[in-house]
Design an enzyme around this catalytic site. Structure first.
Site, PDB file in Angstrom:
ATOM      1  N   LEU A 132      -1.626  -1.215  -3.964  1.00  0.00           N
ATOM      2  CA  LEU A 132      -2.621  -0.115  -3.617  1.00  0.00           C
ATOM      3  C   LEU A 132      -2.394   1.183  -3.587  1.00  0.00           C
ATOM      4  O   LEU A 132      -1.450   1.654  -2.641  1.00  0.00           O
ATOM      5  CB  LEU A 132      -3.318  -0.650  -2.489  1.00  0.00           C
ATOM      6  CG  LEU A 132      -3.421  -2.249  -2.399  1.00  0.00           C
ATOM      7  CD1 LEU A 132      -3.921  -2.552  -0.908  1.00  0.00           C
ATOM      8  CD2 LEU A 132      -4.472  -2.709  -3.196  1.00  0.00           C
ATOM      9  N   TYR A 154       0.838  -1.275  -0.034  1.00  0.00           N
ATOM     10  CA  TYR A 154      -0.066  -0.003   0.149  1.00  0.00           C
ATOM     11  C   TYR A 154       0.679   1.404   0.121  1.00  0.00           C
ATOM     12  O   TYR A 154       1.752   1.237   1.055  1.00  0.00           O
ATOM     13  CB  TYR A 154      -0.933   0.044   1.175  1.00  0.00           C
ATOM     14  CG  TYR A 154      -1.985   1.285   1.521  1.00  0.00           C
ATOM     15  CD1 TYR A 154      -2.267   1.741   0.200  1.00  0.00           C
ATOM     16  CD2 TYR A 154      -2.417   1.521   2.340  1.00  0.00           C
ATOM     17  CE1 TYR A 154      -3.284   2.902   0.299  1.00  0.00           C
ATOM     18  CE2 TYR A 154      -3.269   2.644   2.777  1.00  0.00           C
ATOM     19  CZ  TYR A 154      -3.666   3.212   1.620  1.00  0.00           C
ATOM     20  OH  TYR A 154      -4.592   4.245   1.759  1.00  0.00           O
ATOM     21  N   CYS A 155       0.787   2.121  -0.836  1.00  0.00           N
ATOM     22  CA  CYS A 155       1.478   3.242  -1.144  1.00  0.00           C
ATOM     23  C   CYS A 155       2.825   3.060  -1.139  1.00  0.00           C
ATOM     24  O   CYS A 155       3.368   2.429  -2.001  1.00  0.00           O
ATOM     25  CB  CYS A 155       0.907   4.430   0.221  1.00  0.00           C
ATOM     26  SG  CYS A 155       1.647   5.889   0.318  1.00  0.00           S
ATOM     27  N   LEU A 156       3.597   3.806  -0.130  1.00  0.00           N
ATOM     28  CA  LEU A 156       5.027   3.706  -0.183  1.00  0.00           C
ATOM     29  C   LEU A 156       5.520   2.087   0.064  1.00  0.00           C
ATOM     30  O   LEU A 156       6.392   1.701  -0.351  1.00  0.00           O
ATOM     31  CB  LEU A 156       5.741   4.377   0.769  1.00  0.00           C
ATOM     32  CG  LEU A 156       5.603   6.073   0.627  1.00  0.00           C
ATOM     33  CD1 LEU A 156       6.442   6.867   1.747  1.00  0.00           C
ATOM     34  CD2 LEU A 156       6.005   6.411  -0.698  1.00  0.00           C
TER      35      LEU A 156
END
Length: 596
Positions: free
Chosen positions: A360, A332-334
């Site tokens: 994501l 997710y994200c980073l």
């Protein structure tokens, strides 16, 4: 079955030490500690935004504007025509002729939608404001010679100053506030003053916003049953219990890598909207990484440390729990960006270890990273580095100002009007409480992340190195499930879509409604949700984002069921009896998530 080559690679990656920090060439004098300390003091006052960076952008704009007399002429003409249009509208409105508006707000601008703003004299104010806003957009764009980055910064700054002077922000010129004040005899302003005093006191005392104590990790949120099965100085690895009554589970265990700039439990919020609980309920053995909240002692932890002691350590433990099984991964994200680096660094051998990879709201190409790039240039990063040099870390609260400015209408002014002028407290939600549960980022890691990924785009360009060797995203062979969100200001969906340009493998791309967080926390049954989805098989020709959107089918509801259906489709082995947690160190959610 044994996978010796992959096992060896994983062990090597787990044992790597972080690369030394880059040093300046010997003929360049390093910055003085006194200068860095001065910059750090300035950064604490400006919430990390560099005054020099802003000054350079405005100087570029002003100097080029001064040399563009034709642009002046067009701007003067626009100012005159807008003034005449407004005067004509004002006269007709005053005479109750119900004239057509001079200008309509942009589709995403919801500030003046109330019928109260269509009544005289408030309609004159909002029309004047919108015309003025449009003129300043013309004045700050389309000037020959101004760099694109500086143009964006100046235009953004002009919008912020105009929003500050909006008629919404004054009691006498906001019809909704005016009506509430008369109706309640000023009680709304009294409540608003109390709200402001409470928020100010909490901010100065370092306390979370009011209402967050109703969403405590391990009690009200992050309550999916599980155990911490592995811990080092950087992560706790949580393995969740099988769902009660499960007869079998998917053969491939799943590792979820959250971003380290946030607490992991956004993916395990309340029981009704927990993505972890949803996956467990659909027969997946889920492992979740929970990042430790670093402090000043961790200033020298770098990206290599997060790769080695984070993802690689977690994969190594899961490999021991489920020997011979490929692993489904999600980031997710980073966390998704770091997961991409990890899987790419395994190279072709990773095909024997990684069964699938889900991203994501995660970027792998940062060339079009959206409005967040307004705060990314050499001067700005150097300014932040001096702040982190002095502190040893960057506090997420010091980043919050920039993120709020990206959505100032929703996160600053609308909130201020509702809470301080109308005296209305928005009810606290689990997502809002999670957002207030901030984390820190080590000096070295955050500097490397900003420079190597955002500023230089090394990962997409094939320059990003792990253990002295560049990694190539084209080496990722696992099928991909990629989720982007329609109104994401952190990972714009067209930027996330660029995975199609670097990955040769199967890509199932989903574009869902909502923003960076709410679009991912999109449980079935949540009203108003919809998404577009399409599958690109290996070898199929590239579609640009606009053509993809036009051709992808739109579906109502949550994208979660589509993901679990895809995971079932890429599973390569028969289902197995549920895996019971062995050797727990502590019950979920563990101890790292509770660190302040």
């Amino acid at each position: 079955m044994p996978l010796p080559s992959t096992s060896t690679t994983l062990t090597e990656l787990s044992d790597r030490r972080g690369a030394p920090q880059a040093t300046a060439p010997p003929d360049i004098e390093p910055p003085s500690p006194l200068d860095r300390y001065l910059h750090a003091m300035q950064a604490q006052l400006t919430q990390g935004i560099s005054p020099t960076s802003l000054a350079l952008a405005h100087a570029d704009w002003l100097l080029n504007l001064m040399q563009s007399p034709a642009k002046w002429q067009r701007l003067l003409h626009k100012a005159w025509t807008k003034e005449m249009r407004w005067l004509d509208y004002a006269l007709r409105s005053t005479l109750r002729e119900a004239p057509a508006p001079c200008i309509e707000p942009l589709p995403q601008d919801r500030r003046f939608r109330s019928p109260a703003w269509q009544r005289w004299p408030y309609d004159l104010m909002q029309q004047a404001f919108l015309l003025n806003q449009q003129w300043w957009h013309n004045a700050t764009t389309g000037i020959d010679g101004v760099s694109r980055h500086h143009q964006d910064v100046v235009s953004f700054t002009a919008r912020q100053l105009l929003d500050l002077a909006s008629p919404l922000n004054v009691v006498a010129t906001n019809p909704e506030v005016d009506e509430a004040t008369v109706r309640e005899a000023g009680a709304n302003l009294v409540r608003g003053a109390m709200n402001l005093a409470d928020d100010t006191w909490r901010s100065l005392a370092g306390m979370p916003p009011a209402g967050t104590d109703a969403f405590r990790p391990g009690i009200e949120v992050a309550v999916t049953p599980g155990q911490v099965v592995f811990r080092n100085h950087l992560i706790e690895l949580i393995q969740y219990d099988p769902a009660p009554g499960s007869a079998s589970v998917c053969a491939e265990p799943m590792l979820i890598v959250p971003a380290w700039i946030m607490k992991y439990y956004i993916l395990d919020l309340s029981p009704h909207n927990s993505l972890v609980r949803y996956l467990v309920g659909h027969g997946h053995t889920v492992f979740m990484m929970s990042w430790r909240n670093p402090d000043a002692q961790d200033r020298d932890l770098g990206m290599d440390d997060y790769l080695r002691d984070g993802i690689m350590a977690a994969l190594g433990h899961i490999r021991g729990v489920a020997p011979g099984q490929r692993i489904d991964t999600a980031g997710y994200c980073l966390g998704g960006t770091l997961l991409s680096i990890a899987v790419a660094s395994l190279g072709c051998e990773g095909e024997a270890l990684i069964n699938s990879m889900t991203l994501l709201a995660a970027q792998t190409d940062f060339s079009e990273a959206g409005e967040l790039m307004l705060f990314i240039d050499d001067n700005q990063i150097s300014f932040l580095e001096d702040l982190m040099w002095q502190q040893g870390y960057l506090d997420n609260r010091q980043m919050a100002g920039a993120f709020r400015l990206l959505r100032s209408n929703d996160l600053v002014w609308s909130r201020a009007i509702n809470q301080y002028l109308l005296g209305k407290r928005a009810p606290m939600t689990d997502l809002m409480a999670w957002n207030a549960d901030t984390t820190r980022m080590p000096y070295r890691m955050h500097s490397e992340y900003l420079r190597k990924l955002f500023l230089d785009n090394d990962l997409c360009a094939g320059r990003y190195q792990v253990d002295g060797r560049p990694v190539a995203l084209g080496d990722i062979r696992a099928p991909l499930f990629v989720v982007a969100t329609m109104t994401d200001h952190v990972s714009p969906w067209r930027s996330v879509y660029k995975i199609h340009l670097v990955s040769p493998c199967d890509v199932h791309f989903v574009l869902t409604s909502g923003g960076h967080n709410a679009g991912i926390v999109s449980e079935p049954g949540h009203g108003g949700r919809r998404y577009h989805a399409a599958h690109r098989p290996r070898g199929e020709c590239y579609l640009d984002p606009d053509r993809w959107l036009a051709q992808a089918g739109q579906r109502d509801g949550s994208w979660w069921p589509a993901w679990t259906h895809w995971l079932d489709a890429v599973s390569r082995q028969p289902r197995l009896p549920p895996r019971q947690v062995q050797g727990g160190l502590a019950p979920a959610p563990g101890t790292y998530v509770l660190q302040r």
